[in-house]
Scaffold this motif. Structure first.
Motif, mmCIF file in Angstrom:
data_model
loop_
_atom_site.group_PDB
_atom_site.id
_atom_site.type_symbol
_atom_site.label_atom_id
_atom_site.label_comp_id
_atom_site.label_asym_id
_atom_site.label_seq_id
_atom_site.Cartn_x
_atom_site.Cartn_y
_atom_site.Cartn_z
ATOM 1 N N TYR A 27 0.802 -1.234 0.040
ATOM 2 C CA TYR A 27 -0.138 -0.064 0.052
ATOM 3 C C TYR A 27 1.035 1.158 0.156
ATOM 4 O O TYR A 27 1.707 1.426 0.953
ATOM 5 C CB TYR A 27 -1.070 0.015 1.215
ATOM 6 C CG TYR A 27 -1.747 1.447 1.256
ATOM 7 C CD1 TYR A 27 -2.701 1.838 0.476
ATOM 8 C CD2 TYR A 27 -1.675 2.107 2.581
ATOM 9 C CE1 TYR A 27 -3.310 2.928 0.634
ATOM 10 C CE2 TYR A 27 -2.409 3.372 2.754
ATOM 11 C CZ TYR A 27 -3.271 3.636 1.684
ATOM 12 O OH TYR A 27 -4.028 4.707 1.852
ATOM 13 N N GLN A 28 0.649 2.053 -0.910
ATOM 14 C CA GLN A 28 1.348 3.490 -1.119
ATOM 15 C C GLN A 28 2.958 3.121 -1.127
ATOM 16 O O GLN A 28 3.477 3.497 -0.143
ATOM 17 C CB GLN A 28 0.908 4.496 -0.172
ATOM 18 C CG GLN A 28 -0.418 4.956 0.072
ATOM 19 C CD GLN A 28 -0.702 6.096 0.936
ATOM 20 O OE1 GLN A 28 0.315 6.669 1.587
ATOM 21 N NE2 GLN A 28 -1.939 6.685 0.721
ATOM 22 N N ASN A 29 3.400 2.664 -2.384
ATOM 23 C CA ASN A 29 4.769 2.495 -2.415
ATOM 24 C C ASN A 29 5.743 3.787 -2.186
ATOM 25 O O ASN A 29 5.097 4.949 -2.811
ATOM 26 C CB ASN A 29 4.951 1.581 -3.688
ATOM 27 C CG ASN A 29 4.683 0.300 -3.684
ATOM 28 O OD1 ASN A 29 4.404 -0.408 -2.865
ATOM 29 N ND2 ASN A 29 4.235 -0.069 -4.806
ATOM 30 N N VAL A 30 6.742 3.654 -1.706
ATOM 31 C CA VAL A 30 7.681 4.548 -1.359
ATOM 32 C C VAL A 30 8.893 4.100 -1.836
ATOM 33 O O VAL A 30 9.461 2.937 -1.835
ATOM 34 C CB VAL A 30 7.722 4.894 -0.030
ATOM 35 C CG1 VAL A 30 8.735 5.974 0.514
ATOM 36 C CG2 VAL A 30 6.451 5.518 0.669
ATOM 37 N N THR A 31 9.788 4.847 -2.437
ATOM 38 C CA THR A 31 11.298 4.583 -2.929
ATOM 39 C C THR A 31 12.071 5.547 -2.318
ATOM 40 O O THR A 31 12.083 6.771 -2.072
ATOM 41 C CB THR A 31 11.405 4.923 -4.595
ATOM 42 O OG1 THR A 31 10.250 4.081 -5.396
ATOM 43 C CG2 THR A 31 12.610 4.822 -4.976
ATOM 44 N N LEU A 32 13.447 4.834 -1.931
ATOM 45 C CA LEU A 32 14.377 5.556 -1.001
ATOM 46 C C LEU A 32 15.736 5.046 -1.794
ATOM 47 O O LEU A 32 15.897 4.260 -2.658
ATOM 48 C CB LEU A 32 14.564 5.107 0.147
ATOM 49 C CG LEU A 32 13.481 5.412 1.265
ATOM 50 C CD1 LEU A 32 13.707 4.604 2.645
ATOM 51 C CD2 LEU A 32 13.147 6.694 1.646
ATOM 52 N N ASP A 33 16.706 6.138 -1.851
ATOM 53 C CA ASP A 33 18.001 5.730 -2.500
ATOM 54 C C ASP A 33 19.118 6.577 -1.911
ATOM 55 O O ASP A 33 18.881 7.402 -0.993
ATOM 56 C CB ASP A 33 17.991 6.398 -3.981
ATOM 57 C CG ASP A 33 17.648 7.844 -4.115
ATOM 58 O OD1 ASP A 33 18.420 8.558 -3.560
ATOM 59 O OD2 ASP A 33 16.652 8.075 -4.703
ATOM 60 N N SER A 34 20.409 6.023 -1.929
ATOM 61 C CA SER A 34 21.485 6.409 -1.293
ATOM 62 C C SER A 34 22.508 6.140 -2.248
ATOM 63 O O SER A 34 22.684 5.235 -2.887
ATOM 64 C CB SER A 34 21.744 5.658 0.078
ATOM 65 O OG SER A 34 22.745 6.189 0.783
ATOM 66 N N GLU A 35 23.503 7.188 -2.074
ATOM 67 C CA GLU A 35 24.697 6.811 -2.923
ATOM 68 C C GLU A 35 25.916 6.768 -1.698
ATOM 69 O O GLU A 35 26.106 7.126 -0.926
ATOM 70 C CB GLU A 35 25.179 8.230 -3.568
ATOM 71 C CG GLU A 35 24.286 8.293 -4.976
ATOM 72 C CD GLU A 35 24.776 9.433 -5.537
ATOM 73 O OE1 GLU A 35 25.594 10.363 -5.166
ATOM 74 O OE2 GLU A 35 24.195 9.685 -6.874
ATOM 75 N N PHE A 36 26.893 5.938 -2.279
ATOM 76 C CA PHE A 36 28.060 5.462 -1.825
ATOM 77 C C PHE A 36 29.360 5.327 -2.665
ATOM 78 O O PHE A 36 29.008 5.075 -3.921
ATOM 79 C CB PHE A 36 27.992 4.175 -0.922
ATOM 80 C CG PHE A 36 27.954 2.996 -1.625
ATOM 81 C CD1 PHE A 36 28.990 2.272 -1.726
ATOM 82 C CD2 PHE A 36 26.779 2.462 -2.014
ATOM 83 C CE1 PHE A 36 28.909 0.942 -2.375
ATOM 84 C CE2 PHE A 36 26.734 1.313 -2.809
ATOM 85 C CZ PHE A 36 27.797 0.667 -2.915
#
Length: 375
Positions: free
Chosen positions: A310-319
């Motif tokens: 329900y209500q998809n969320v996207t997160l991202d991070s760089e390294f």
């Protein structure tokens, strides 16, 4: 005087701010995001997506119970929420109004009410099964190929009841009984076993997917896998972009960058002959905003259910990972040749020849012959 005046101004500002909060109201609760009467369970049992009937032990008497994924309407035209049951012995009432709540709001009396580890295990099942993930991802992680939605629903619901109500799945049933040799039953039992196994590490309660990446800050040598780096997330897999070389796990197995496992050590397989370099990589995870939250009945009391997809969320991070070139090997020295010795050999005194000894019987000397005389 100056200090007293400053304190007076601060108190005045606090009072004004409090008055403003009281005038405008507190932040909107989850339930206020929907029209009056929503979210609510679908009006008919046939609106729920059915699995197979689960044969369960651990309840008295052992019996066969229907499994399903519930459909929850968030408005008159939208059916955005799907959820699983976490109260085996409480009836479901179609059309019941619901509200979103946390784990401590659970009104039941089973293991979910009293055992924090059960709550975490159930949340992990929801996050790692379908419909939170597609069937291909569930099959890849569990090692159970050929799964369909009906089979996954059955295994997932039975695994949740295993923790919440201490039950054990022994088989499945449909219109007619399905024995253990049936491929459908075998797939259900294998997925069920995976979901309740040691692979289930549990998940904490959250309001959406989490993401944390740890990686070494010092460069590694290019002749060994560069790392390790680790992705910590509530999502079981992540996507990595920007990797110039293959990503491998601790055993050296190449990992699909579109389905990188979380919670394990990973490496960049930089070739031995690479020059000094570095790579900036981006990690992306997706998950449901309310996955693992509860849907609680208002009136009448009905089954408590746990949200998935329900209500998809996207997160991202760089390294960044960096490496050093491996120095070329030093040349191997040529072995030295020893010159011949100039020291004369030691003198040997001459030896007196030894007379040869005749072999065999010696020939006697010839006798003298008498002179010839005339007659």
């Amino acid at each position: 005087m100056r200090l007293t005046a400053l304190r007076s101004r601060i108190l005045t500002l606090i009072a004004a701010s409090l008055a403003l909060v009281l005038a405008l109201g507190l932040p909107t609760a989850h339930g206020d995001e929907y029209p009056p009467g929503y979210p609510k369970l679908a009006d008919k049992m046939t609106d729920f997506q059915q699995g197979y009937k689960a044969k369960l032990e651990g309840i008295s008497p052992p019996r066969t119970i229907e499994t399903m994924v519930f459909t929850i309407h968030t408005s008159g035209t939208n059916s955005a929420i799907r959820a699983y049951c976490i109260e085996l012995t409480v009836r479901v009432v179609p059309g019941t109004s619901l509200r979103i709540g946390g784990w401590d709001d659970f009104p039941g009396t089973n293991q979910f009410a009293s055992n924090p580890e059960v709550r975490r295990k159930v949340a992990w099942i929801v996050a790692n099964s379908w419909p939170e993930n597609d069937l291909a991802s569930v099959a890849a992680r569990s090692g159970v190929t050929g799964l369909d939605e009906k089979e996954v629903i059955t295994a997932t619901q039975a695994a949740i009841w295993h923790f919440t109500d201490n039950t054990k799945l022994t088989g499945i049933a449909a219109e007619s009984d399905i024995d253990g040799s049936d491929p459908r039953s075998q797939r259900v039992m294998k997925l069920y076993s995976y979901l309740i196994s040691d692979a289930n590490l549990g998940l904490d309660e959250s309001s959406g997917p989490s993401l944390k990446v740890t990686a070494p800050t010092e460069p590694s040598a290019a002749n060994v896998p560069v790392g390790p780096f680790r992705i910590e997330s509530s999502a079981p897999t992540a996507t990595i972009s920007g990797a110039p070389y293959p990503i491998v796990d601790a055993k050296g197995t190449v990992v699909d960058p579109a389905a990188v496992p979380t919670g394990v050590d990973l490496f960049l397989d930089v070739p031995d002959d690479a020059a000094d370099g570095s790579a900036v990589m981006k990690v992306t995870v997706a998950g449901s905003r309310y996955s693992g939250k509860l849907l609680l009945s208002t009136d009448p009391r009905s089954q408590t259910i746990i949200i998935t997809d329900y209500q998809n969320v996207t997160l991202d991070s760089e390294f960044t990972l960096s490496w050093k070139a491996v120095p070329p090997p030093s040349p191997t020295p040529t072995p030295s040749t020893t010159p011949p010795s100039t020291t004369p050999p030691p003198s040997v005194p001459p030896t007196t020849p030894t007379p040869s000894t005749p072999v065999g019987k010696p020939t006697p000397p010839a006798k003298p012959r008498p002179p010839k005389t005339g007659a």
